[in-house]
Design an enzyme around this catalytic site. Structure first.
Site, PDB file in Angstrom:
ATOM      1  N   SER A  11       0.971  -1.322   0.121  1.00  0.00           N
ATOM      2  CA  SER A  11      -0.035  -0.021  -0.196  1.00  0.00           C
ATOM      3  C   SER A  11       1.009   1.127  -0.081  1.00  0.00           C
ATOM      4  O   SER A  11       1.545   1.521   0.809  1.00  0.00           O
ATOM      5  CB  SER A  11      -0.863   0.174   1.221  1.00  0.00           C
ATOM      6  OG  SER A  11      -1.060   1.438   1.543  1.00  0.00           O
ATOM      7  N   HIS A  36      -0.988  -1.429  -4.131  1.00  0.00           N
ATOM      8  CA  HIS A  36      -2.338  -0.899  -3.631  1.00  0.00           C
ATOM      9  C   HIS A  36      -2.406   0.440  -3.402  1.00  0.00           C
ATOM     10  O   HIS A  36      -1.496   1.164  -2.630  1.00  0.00           O
ATOM     11  CB  HIS A  36      -2.663  -1.827  -2.344  1.00  0.00           C
ATOM     12  CG  HIS A  36      -3.577  -1.840  -1.411  1.00  0.00           C
ATOM     13  ND1 HIS A  36      -4.962  -2.538  -2.063  1.00  0.00           N
ATOM     14  CD2 HIS A  36      -4.052  -0.995  -0.663  1.00  0.00           C
ATOM     15  CE1 HIS A  36      -6.037  -2.097  -1.378  1.00  0.00           C
ATOM     16  NE2 HIS A  36      -5.691  -1.367  -0.657  1.00  0.00           N
ATOM     17  N   ASP A  38      -4.708   3.560  -1.574  1.00  0.00           N
ATOM     18  CA  ASP A  38      -5.572   3.547  -0.555  1.00  0.00           C
ATOM     19  C   ASP A  38      -6.261   5.187  -0.816  1.00  0.00           C
ATOM     20  O   ASP A  38      -5.473   5.987  -0.289  1.00  0.00           O
ATOM     21  CB  ASP A  38      -5.067   3.531   0.688  1.00  0.00           C
ATOM     22  CG  ASP A  38      -5.131   1.978   1.039  1.00  0.00           C
ATOM     23  OD1 ASP A  38      -3.975   1.511   1.618  1.00  0.00           O
ATOM     24  OD2 ASP A  38      -6.168   1.374   0.976  1.00  0.00           O
ATOM     25  N   MET A  40      -8.890   7.876   0.287  1.00  0.00           N
ATOM     26  CA  MET A  40      -9.527   8.282   1.333  1.00  0.00           C
ATOM     27  C   MET A  40     -10.023   9.724   1.160  1.00  0.00           C
ATOM     28  O   MET A  40      -9.153  10.637   0.672  1.00  0.00           O
ATOM     29  CB  MET A  40      -8.758   7.945   2.580  1.00  0.00           C
ATOM     30  CG  MET A  40      -8.264   6.995   2.973  1.00  0.00           C
ATOM     31  SD  MET A  40      -7.055   6.769   4.501  1.00  0.00           S
ATOM     32  CE  MET A  40      -6.541   5.083   4.370  1.00  0.00           C
ATOM     33  N   HIS A  69      -8.311   0.993  -3.774  1.00  0.00           N
ATOM     34  CA  HIS A  69      -9.215   0.656  -2.776  1.00  0.00           C
ATOM     35  C   HIS A  69      -9.975   2.133  -2.444  1.00  0.00           C
ATOM     36  O   HIS A  69      -9.398   2.932  -1.881  1.00  0.00           O
ATOM     37  CB  HIS A  69      -8.388   0.234  -1.573  1.00  0.00           C
ATOM     38  CG  HIS A  69      -9.284   0.086  -0.292  1.00  0.00           C
ATOM     39  ND1 HIS A  69      -8.803  -0.205   0.852  1.00  0.00           N
ATOM     40  CD2 HIS A  69     -10.599  -0.007  -0.292  1.00  0.00           C
ATOM     41  CE1 HIS A  69      -9.707  -0.482   1.529  1.00  0.00           C
ATOM     42  NE2 HIS A  69     -10.702  -0.277   1.022  1.00  0.00           N
ATOM     43  N   MET A  71     -11.916   4.142  -0.274  1.00  0.00           N
ATOM     44  CA  MET A  71     -12.568   4.459   0.961  1.00  0.00           C
ATOM     45  C   MET A  71     -13.203   5.777   0.943  1.00  0.00           C
ATOM     46  O   MET A  71     -12.614   6.884   1.623  1.00  0.00           O
ATOM     47  CB  MET A  71     -11.542   4.373   2.077  1.00  0.00           C
ATOM     48  CG  MET A  71     -11.171   2.917   2.301  1.00  0.00           C
ATOM     49  SD  MET A  71      -9.615   2.610   3.190  1.00  0.00           S
ATOM     50  CE  MET A  71      -8.331   2.999   2.034  1.00  0.00           C
ATOM     51  N   MET A 142     -11.313  -6.005   5.419  1.00  0.00           N
ATOM     52  CA  MET A 142     -10.569  -4.975   5.967  1.00  0.00           C
ATOM     53  C   MET A 142     -10.149  -5.670   7.486  1.00  0.00           C
ATOM     54  O   MET A 142     -11.368  -6.302   8.349  1.00  0.00           O
ATOM     55  CB  MET A 142     -11.367  -4.037   6.617  1.00  0.00           C
ATOM     56  CG  MET A 142     -11.371  -2.879   5.117  1.00  0.00           C
ATOM     57  SD  MET A 142      -9.857  -2.614   4.280  1.00  0.00           S
ATOM     58  CE  MET A 142      -9.187  -1.472   5.575  1.00  0.00           C
ATOM     59  N   GLY A 147      -8.561   3.794   7.468  1.00  0.00           N
ATOM     60  CA  GLY A 147      -8.352   5.383   7.732  1.00  0.00           C
ATOM     61  C   GLY A 147      -6.808   5.518   8.098  1.00  0.00           C
ATOM     62  O   GLY A 147      -6.442   6.500   7.615  1.00  0.00           O
ATOM     63  N   PHE A 148      -6.319   4.533   8.640  1.00  0.00           N
ATOM     64  CA  PHE A 148      -4.821   4.725   9.057  1.00  0.00           C
ATOM     65  C   PHE A 148      -4.208   3.383   8.937  1.00  0.00           C
ATOM     66  O   PHE A 148      -4.527   2.337   9.054  1.00  0.00           O
ATOM     67  CB  PHE A 148      -4.709   5.373  10.365  1.00  0.00           C
ATOM     68  CG  PHE A 148      -5.386   6.774  10.485  1.00  0.00           C
ATOM     69  CD1 PHE A 148      -6.696   6.902  11.035  1.00  0.00           C
ATOM     70  CD2 PHE A 148      -4.872   7.739  10.176  1.00  0.00           C
ATOM     71  CE1 PHE A 148      -7.451   7.974  10.896  1.00  0.00           C
ATOM     72  CE2 PHE A 148      -5.193   9.264  10.155  1.00  0.00           C
ATOM     73  CZ  PHE A 148      -6.484   9.236  10.796  1.00  0.00           C
ATOM     74  N   GLY A 149      -2.953   3.767   8.346  1.00  0.00           N
ATOM     75  CA  GLY A 149      -1.878   2.438   8.573  1.00  0.00           C
ATOM     76  C   GLY A 149      -1.447   2.285   9.755  1.00  0.00           C
ATOM     77  O   GLY A 149      -1.583   3.128  10.549  1.00  0.00           O
ATOM     78  N   GLY A 150      -0.653   1.190  10.016  1.00  0.00           N
ATOM     79  CA  GLY A 150       0.146   1.153  11.229  1.00  0.00           C
ATOM     80  C   GLY A 150      -0.617   0.695  12.501  1.00  0.00           C
ATOM     81  O   GLY A 150      -0.551   0.528  13.539  1.00  0.00           O
ATOM     82  N   ASP A 180      -6.318  -6.607   4.447  1.00  0.00           N
ATOM     83  CA  ASP A 180      -5.898  -5.147   4.588  1.00  0.00           C
ATOM     84  C   ASP A 180      -5.771  -4.458   5.848  1.00  0.00           C
ATOM     85  O   ASP A 180      -6.796  -4.163   6.132  1.00  0.00           O
ATOM     86  CB  ASP A 180      -6.485  -4.208   3.478  1.00  0.00           C
ATOM     87  CG  ASP A 180      -5.892  -2.905   3.208  1.00  0.00           C
ATOM     88  OD1 ASP A 180      -6.521  -2.142   2.426  1.00  0.00           O
ATOM     89  OD2 ASP A 180      -5.134  -2.310   4.013  1.00  0.00           O
ATOM     90  N   GLY A 181      -4.387  -4.294   6.228  1.00  0.00           N
ATOM     91  CA  GLY A 181      -4.474  -3.716   7.695  1.00  0.00           C
ATOM     92  C   GLY A 181      -3.690  -4.418   8.845  1.00  0.00           C
ATOM     93  O   GLY A 181      -4.352  -5.682   9.179  1.00  0.00           O
ATOM     94  N   GLY A 182      -2.554  -4.123   9.141  1.00  0.00           N
ATOM     95  CA  GLY A 182      -1.794  -4.915   9.951  1.00  0.00           C
ATOM     96  C   GLY A 182      -1.195  -6.300   9.558  1.00  0.00           C
ATOM     97  O   GLY A 182      -1.050  -6.968  10.533  1.00  0.00           O
ATOM     98  N   GLY A 202       1.184  -1.998   4.099  1.00  0.00           N
ATOM     99  CA  GLY A 202       1.964  -0.525   3.939  1.00  0.00           C
ATOM    100  C   GLY A 202       3.141  -0.721   4.986  1.00  0.00           C
ATOM    101  O   GLY A 202       4.224  -0.814   4.499  1.00  0.00           O
TER     102      GLY A 202
HETATM  103  C1  DX5 Z   1      -6.990   1.567   5.437  1.00  0.00           C
HETATM  104  C2  DX5 Z   1      -5.649   1.110   4.749  1.00  0.00           C
HETATM  105  C3  DX5 Z   1      -4.344   0.505   5.705  1.00  0.00           C
HETATM  106  C4  DX5 Z   1      -3.171   0.226   4.888  1.00  0.00           C
HETATM  107  C5  DX5 Z   1      -2.492  -0.710   5.228  1.00  0.00           C
HETATM  108  O1  DX5 Z   1      -6.663   2.222   6.683  1.00  0.00           O
HETATM  109  O2  DX5 Z   1      -6.117   0.517   3.697  1.00  0.00           O
HETATM  110  O3  DX5 Z   1      -4.884  -0.873   6.049  1.00  0.00           O
HETATM  111  O4  DX5 Z   1      -3.646  -0.008   3.603  1.00  0.00           O
HETATM  112  O5  DX5 Z   1      -2.034  -0.359   6.457  1.00  0.00           O
HETATM  113  P1  DX5 Z   1      -0.748  -0.978   7.304  1.00  0.00           P
HETATM  114  O6  DX5 Z   1       0.344   0.015   7.580  1.00  0.00           O
HETATM  115  O7  DX5 Z   1      -1.356  -1.683   8.547  1.00  0.00           O
HETATM  116  O8  DX5 Z   1      -0.149  -2.239   6.324  1.00  0.00           O
HETATM  117 ZN    ZN Z   2      -6.580  -0.517   1.202  1.00  0.00          ZN
END
Ligand code: DX5
Ligand code: ZN
Length: 221
Positions: A11, A36, A38, A40, A69, A71, A142, A147-150, A180-182, A202
């Protein structure tokens, strides 16, 4: 048609935006399968990231598939701009807060020649996407609230991944199951074990010293 190899889709939300072109080249060289993107809008999610312009920048730098993606609210209205920017796959959200007619938007994506993706947030039950599974190429589960990475991975989302994998068993035309996410080496392994075949990451890639090692670890190589 779902791919049976594990797809890694970094991402770019977590990329160094002061050097986006260089980052796209670096993850391509490191073995990324998709990019990917993202998107938003600050309404559907409580953050604003980027629009079609950045997708276009990525398009100019790579031939890899761009996995966009959305959002955002009213994805149907903005779709043509992402298609024009070079999206290969477009994923929209099923939640009513996304304010679009899901069946119409999925058809609009298909008619535009892109792969069709549908996503559900952690709070949204799997039942919400069931009526649309035969209209999509990819289901994005998801594993964090968008909304946020990490953010930390939510293991209870594996139930939805399992339900999607179960659905695939009864189908000739299987859908890709994306998380997607973590996603890191450990949560990627768990997701693959439960049936996911596309991994969005990401932080675990872009914050790594060696992108190719990070991508290999996600694949479990
Ligand atoms: C939605 C985004 C995140 C990002 C990945 O918030 O879609 O999930 O892509 O985030 P991390 O940094 O957790 O891989
Ligand atoms: Zn995404």
């Amino acid at each position: 048609m779902a791919s049976n190899k594990i797809i890694v889709a970094p991402s770019i939300l977590a990329a160094d935006f002061s050097n986006l072109a260089g980052e796209v080249h670096a993850i391509e060289k490191a073995g990324a399968d998709w990019i990917h993107c993202d998107v938003m809008d600050g309404h559907f999610v409580d953050n604003i990231s980027f629009g079609p312009m950045v997708v276009d920048v990525a398009r100019q730098q790579t031939k890899l598939p761009l996995d966009v993606h959305l959002m955002i609210e009213h994805a149907d209205h903005y779709l043509p701009r992402f298609v024009k920017a070079g999206a290969n796959s477009i994923t929209v959200h099923v939640e009513p807060e996304a304010k679009h007619d899901v069946v119409k938007t999925l058809k609009q994506i298909r008619d535009a020649g892109c792969r069709v993706g549908l996503s559900l947030n952690p709070a949204t039950p799997f039942e919400a996407v069931e009526p649309f599974l035969d209209k999509i190429d990819l289901l994005l589960v998801m594993t964090v609230h968008p909304g946020f990475g990490g953010q930390p991975f939510r293991p209870e989302m594996m139930e939805k991944v399992k339900r999607a994998a179960e659905w695939n068993k009864s189908r000739e035309q299987k859908i890709d199951i994306e998380v997607d996410g973590g996603i890191n080496a450990e949560t990627a392994h768990l997701s693959i074990h439960n049936g996911a075949n596309v991994l969005v990451a990401g932080t675990s890639i872009f914050h790594a010293k060696d992108y190719s090692e990070a991508i290999r670890e996600l694949r479990g190589e």
